[in-house]
Scaffold this active site. Structure first.
Site, PDB file in Angstrom:
ATOM      1  N   PHE A 127       0.868  -1.171   0.000  1.00  0.00           N
ATOM      2  CA  PHE A 127       0.000   0.000   0.000  1.00  0.00           C
ATOM      3  C   PHE A 127       0.912   1.230   0.000  1.00  0.00           C
ATOM      4  CE2 PHE A 127      -2.495   3.274   2.252  1.00  0.00           C
ATOM      5  CZ  PHE A 127      -3.461   3.428   1.290  1.00  0.00           C
ATOM      6  N   ASP A 128       0.398   2.401  -0.409  1.00  0.00           N
ATOM      7  CA  ASP A 128       1.319   3.544  -0.598  1.00  0.00           C
ATOM      8  C   ASP A 128       2.039   3.987   0.680  1.00  0.00           C
ATOM      9  OD1 ASP A 128      -0.950   4.777   0.431  1.00  0.00           O
ATOM     10  OD2 ASP A 128      -1.086   6.339  -1.088  1.00  0.00           O
ATOM     11  N   ASP A 218      -0.091  -7.345   6.542  1.00  0.00           N
ATOM     12  CA  ASP A 218      -0.720  -6.029   6.615  1.00  0.00           C
ATOM     13  C   ASP A 218      -2.202  -6.383   6.619  1.00  0.00           C
ATOM     14  OD1 ASP A 218      -2.089  -3.728   6.026  1.00  0.00           O
ATOM     15  OD2 ASP A 218      -0.650  -2.990   4.556  1.00  0.00           O
ATOM     16  N   ALA A 220      -5.153  -4.946   7.371  1.00  0.00           N
ATOM     17  CA  ALA A 220      -6.205  -3.924   7.436  1.00  0.00           C
ATOM     18  C   ALA A 220      -7.610  -4.469   7.124  1.00  0.00           C
ATOM     19  CB  ALA A 220      -5.869  -2.774   6.490  1.00  0.00           C
ATOM     20  N   LYS A 261     -10.301   0.219   9.245  1.00  0.00           N
ATOM     21  CA  LYS A 261     -11.103  -0.520   8.266  1.00  0.00           C
ATOM     22  C   LYS A 261     -11.901  -1.588   9.023  1.00  0.00           C
ATOM     23  CE  LYS A 261      -7.611   1.195   5.619  1.00  0.00           C
ATOM     24  NZ  LYS A 261      -6.571   2.062   6.189  1.00  0.00           N
ATOM     25  N   HIS A 453      -0.601  12.894  -5.097  1.00  0.00           N
ATOM     26  CA  HIS A 453      -2.055  12.808  -5.324  1.00  0.00           C
ATOM     27  C   HIS A 453      -2.869  13.601  -4.303  1.00  0.00           C
ATOM     28  CE1 HIS A 453      -0.766   9.365  -2.882  1.00  0.00           C
ATOM     29  NE2 HIS A 453      -1.966   9.389  -2.300  1.00  0.00           N
TER      30      HIS A 453
HETATM   31  N1  F0G Z   1      -2.327  -0.860   4.664  1.00  0.00           N
HETATM   32  C1  F0G Z   1      -3.373  -0.874   3.820  1.00  0.00           C
HETATM   33  C2  F0G Z   1      -3.633  -2.082   3.010  1.00  0.00           C
HETATM   34  C3  F0G Z   1      -4.204   0.246   3.726  1.00  0.00           C
HETATM   35  O1  F0G Z   1      -5.233   0.225   2.873  1.00  0.00           O
HETATM   36  C4  F0G Z   1      -3.920   1.380   4.525  1.00  0.00           C
HETATM   37  C5  F0G Z   1      -4.760   2.573   4.443  1.00  0.00           C
HETATM   38  C6  F0G Z   1      -2.829   1.339   5.387  1.00  0.00           C
HETATM   39  C7  F0G Z   1      -2.057   0.193   5.440  1.00  0.00           C
HETATM   40  C8  F0G Z   1      -2.454   2.512   6.263  1.00  0.00           C
HETATM   41  O2  F0G Z   1      -3.315   2.602   7.328  1.00  0.00           O
HETATM   42  O3  F0G Z   1      -4.424   4.820   7.012  1.00  0.00           O
HETATM   43  O4  F0G Z   1      -4.510   3.605   9.195  1.00  0.00           O
HETATM   44  O5  F0G Z   1      -2.413   4.642   8.436  1.00  0.00           O
HETATM   45  N2  F0G Z   1      -5.590   2.769   3.554  1.00  0.00           N
HETATM   46  C9  F0G Z   1      -6.490   3.877   3.398  1.00  0.00           C
HETATM   47  C10 F0G Z   1      -7.236   3.745   2.087  1.00  0.00           C
HETATM   48  C11 F0G Z   1      -5.901   5.216   3.625  1.00  0.00           C
HETATM   49  O6  F0G Z   1      -7.930   4.693   1.707  1.00  0.00           O
HETATM   50  O7  F0G Z   1      -7.153   2.695   1.448  1.00  0.00           O
HETATM   51  P1  F0G Z   1      -3.687   4.014   8.017  1.00  0.00           P
END
Ligand code: F0G
Length: 461
Positions: A127-128, A218, A220, A261, A453
């Site tokens: 993830f970014d 990871d 989430a 999430k 972005h």
């Molecule tokens: N890993 C994944 C797979 C995620 O989708 C996200 C966050 C994170 C880590 C980071 O977690 O935001 O609690 O610090 N995803 C959000 C999204 C921002 O819009 O998909 P975080």
């Protein structure tokens, strides 16, 4: 077939401010065609993210009243710890304010303790924020999506899997010493929200053990991944989602969790660890950057909301409704001839903007164009996951290499919108289909060097 109804009643509502197309044209222009710069009040249906946007249950709200705000050893922490330990089986759970805080600590610990000079971290797809945290500690982030995983129209059940042949080749090429950990993202958010199969994770575990490399999740969207295993993978249809989730965690040595999430709360996360040396260092870093280990950047009431949320998210009636509502949108879009990542995953619909707008080349950001059209036409806010977010600079030149896919993500907040919101979304897309030939590309007129972005300004060509 009977309609699968929302398995909840609504007790509190938040009004939506209605806007017209002409108002939205102005708002969009003022926001430089970047949805991150639009005030939420001007959005009718907000599908920017499913992160931190869930509606909490009455049980969560009432548990918050019981939140214990003691600095050390709060009752709330022990309730949170009990639920998360039962779920994951890890020796230690360190609460953090969100997922990326857990990532920051994990990669710092992994790099410091592995003492390797040029570390490499493989993931099915980072993830970014995960990639940014890996790169921040001087490591190289390598994505290893499975074959066909990045082909949007290919219908395979587990396109979130890791390419294990490539993993083993990478380990042999760079040597295990340079890989402080292997990571698996469940579900694979940057790759269409696709799930990882239990079999793929088991095989990854085998490889990790063979080369003595820790395997991390990871996690989430662990419960959506577990439910997709239940309905798509042979041998799991009679296993409870809770048990599948427990099995997933027990194949790993630890995890980072963004609890915004599948924690069904608006803030929170944790780092789960087994190794005593990693735990010791992580705990010190947690105190330095997040807080004392029994609150780690969260209020006692947040920990209570999460303890209840992790319990509710494994309710199979909830998961059935959640996955069905995503599938419902997918079916309608496919009927309209809108190309999407198939089959849909657990939290979002990903439109293939490159295939949808073939007259707009990736250099003109077809995903961003579609995001702007969704807002202007219907007040719907979505997120580009294409060349705005993921393009890279070619080494030694100023040229930009476009992203492998030009996607637009419509991420559904948990328990927030009803079927009529979703039907409205379908109508808006139907309208866009009719006038899509008139849409023109964008160019970027202002941007930051990292994570552009969030703040970039665009201008229609
Ligand atoms: N890993 C994944 C797979 C995620 O989708 C996200 C966050 C994170 C880590 C980071 O977690 O935001 O609690 O610090 N995803 C959000 C999204 C921002 O819009 O998909 P975080």
């Amino acid at each position: 077939m009977r309609t699968i109804i929302e398995p909840f009643k609504i007790k509190v509502v938040e009004s939506i401010r209605m806007t017209t197309v002409s108002e939205r044209k102005l708002i969009l222009k003022k926001a430089h065609y970047n949805p991150f710069l639009i005030p939420a009040e001007d959005v009718l249906i907000d599908l920017l993210t499913d992160s931190g946007t869930a509606a909490m249950s009455s049980k969560q709200w009432s548990s918050m009243m019981d939140g214990d705000e003691a600095y050390a050893g709060a009752k709330s922490f022990y309730r949170f710890e009990k639920v998360t330990k039962e779920l994951t089986g890890y020796r230690t759970i360190l609460p953090t304010h969100q997922g990326r805080a857990a990532e920051k600590i994990l990669f710092q610990v992994a790099i410091q303790l592995s003492k390797t000079l040029s570390p490499v971290i493989p993931n099915n797809t980072h993830f970014d924020t995960t990639r940014a945290n890996v790169e921040h500690v001087g490591a190289q982030a390598v994505d290893l999506p499975c074959k066909g995983g990045t082909n949007p129209s290919l219908r395979k059940p587990f396109k979130g899997n890791m390419d294990l042949e490539k993993l083993e080749n990478l380990i042999q090429e760079v040597t295990p010493k340079r890989i402080p950990l292997i990571m698996m993202t469940l579900t694979n958010n940057s790759n269409g929200g696709q799930p990882v199969s239990m079999e793929n994770l088991k095989m990854a575990r085998k490889i990790a053990l063979k080369y003595k490399i820790p395997l991390f999740l990871d996690a989430a969207r662990f419960s959506e991944n577990a439910y997709l295993i239940k309905i798509r993978e042979r041998g799991y249809s009679n296993v409870s989602v809770a048990s599948i989730a427990q099995q997933l965690f027990r194949l790993s040595d630890g995890c980072t969790m963004s609890a915004k999430k599948d924690g069904l709360a608006n803030m929170g996360g944790f780092l789960g660890l087994n190794d005593p040396a990693w735990i010791r260092l992580a705990r010190s870093l947690l105190i330095l950057t997040e807080g004392f280990p029994t609150y780690g950047g969260l209020s006692g009431r947040d920990l209570d909301a999460l303890a209840q949320g992790f319990h509710e998210v494994l309710d199979e009636d909830y998961l059935k409704y959640r996955l069905r509502s995503i599938e419902y949108v997918a079916e309608k879009f496919i009927k309209l001839g809108i190309p999407i990542v198939e089959p849909p995953g657990g939290h979002a619909i990903y439109i293939d903007a490159e295939a949808f707008l073939p007259h707009i080349p990736p250099q003109e950001f077809p995903g961003q164009v579609l995001v702007a059209a969704l807002y202007e036409t219907g007040g719907i806010r979505a997120c580009e996951l294409g060349s705005v977010m993921f393009s890279r600079k070619e080494e030694g030149t100023l040229a930009e290499i476009s992203a492998p896919m030009e996607l637009v993500r419509l991420a559904f907040p948990r328990r927030v919108y009803t079927q009529s919101h979703v039907d409205y979304l379908v109508e808006v897309m139907q309208d866009i289909v009719k006038h899509k030939q008139k849409l023109r590309g964008f160019k970027i007129i202002r941007q930051e060097p990292v994570m552009r972005h969030f703040t970039a300004h665009f201008c229609p060509l």
